[in-house]
Scaffold this motif. Structure first.
Motif, PDB file in Angstrom:
ATOM      1  N   LEU A 156       0.826  -1.192   0.000  1.00 35.94           N
ATOM      2  CA  LEU A 156       0.000   0.000   0.000  1.00 35.94           C
ATOM      3  C   LEU A 156       0.867   1.250   0.000  1.00 35.94           C
ATOM      4  O   LEU A 156       1.907   1.298   0.650  1.00 35.94           O
TER       5      LEU A 156
ATOM      6  N   THR B 127       1.829   4.830   1.249  1.00 33.34           N
ATOM      7  CA  THR B 127       1.698   5.460   2.557  1.00 33.34           C
ATOM      8  C   THR B 127       1.660   6.973   2.379  1.00 33.34           C
ATOM      9  O   THR B 127       2.630   7.570   1.909  1.00 33.34           O
TER      10      THR B 127
ATOM     11  N   THR C 224      -5.842   5.279   8.402  1.00 36.86           N
ATOM     12  CA  THR C 224      -7.026   4.681   7.801  1.00 36.86           C
ATOM     13  C   THR C 224      -6.660   4.228   6.394  1.00 36.86           C
ATOM     14  O   THR C 224      -5.746   4.784   5.779  1.00 36.86           O
ATOM     15  N   GLU C 225      -7.346   3.219   5.894  1.00 36.04           N
ATOM     16  CA  GLU C 225      -7.099   2.761   4.526  1.00 36.04           C
ATOM     17  C   GLU C 225      -7.893   3.613   3.544  1.00 36.04           C
ATOM     18  O   GLU C 225      -9.022   4.008   3.825  1.00 36.04           O
TER      19      GLU C 225
ATOM     20  N   VAL D  82      -9.654   3.447   0.002  1.00 33.53           N
ATOM     21  CA  VAL D  82     -10.205   2.365  -0.807  1.00 33.53           C
ATOM     22  C   VAL D  82     -10.693   2.892  -2.151  1.00 33.53           C
ATOM     23  O   VAL D  82     -11.351   3.934  -2.226  1.00 33.53           O
TER      24      VAL D  82
ATOM     25  N   ALA E 143      -8.173  -1.652  -1.074  1.00 31.80           N
ATOM     26  CA  ALA E 143      -7.358  -0.605  -0.455  1.00 31.80           C
ATOM     27  C   ALA E 143      -6.095  -0.415  -1.282  1.00 31.80           C
ATOM     28  O   ALA E 143      -5.471  -1.380  -1.705  1.00 31.80           O
TER      29      ALA E 143
ATOM     30  N   THR F 199      -2.623   3.918   2.715  1.00 32.32           N
ATOM     31  CA  THR F 199      -2.982   4.268   4.082  1.00 32.32           C
ATOM     32  C   THR F 199      -2.734   5.758   4.233  1.00 32.32           C
ATOM     33  O   THR F 199      -1.794   6.308   3.652  1.00 32.32           O
TER      34      THR F 199
END
Length: 49
Positions: free
Chosen positions: A5, A7, A25-26, A28, A35, A38
């Motif tokens: 993911l 960042t 929090t993710e 999406v 996702a 983050t």
């Protein structure tokens, strides 16, 4: 297949920072439900900074 993911961080006073309390929090993609990042879940301390 899950990939790493991205960042995201806050940009406060000329520098990138995590949320003061460390919460995230993710983020999406609504089209896929997957996702992809983050992000800091910023609070009052971050706003005040």
């Amino acid at each position: 297949m899950k990939t790493d993911l991205l960042t995201l961080r806050n940009y406060i006073d000329g520098e990138f920072r995590d949320a003061a309390d460390g919460r995230t929090t993710e983020v999406v993609n609504p089209a896929t439900g997957e996702a992809y990042a983050t992000a800091p879940l910023s609070g009052a301390a971050d706003v005040d900074a």
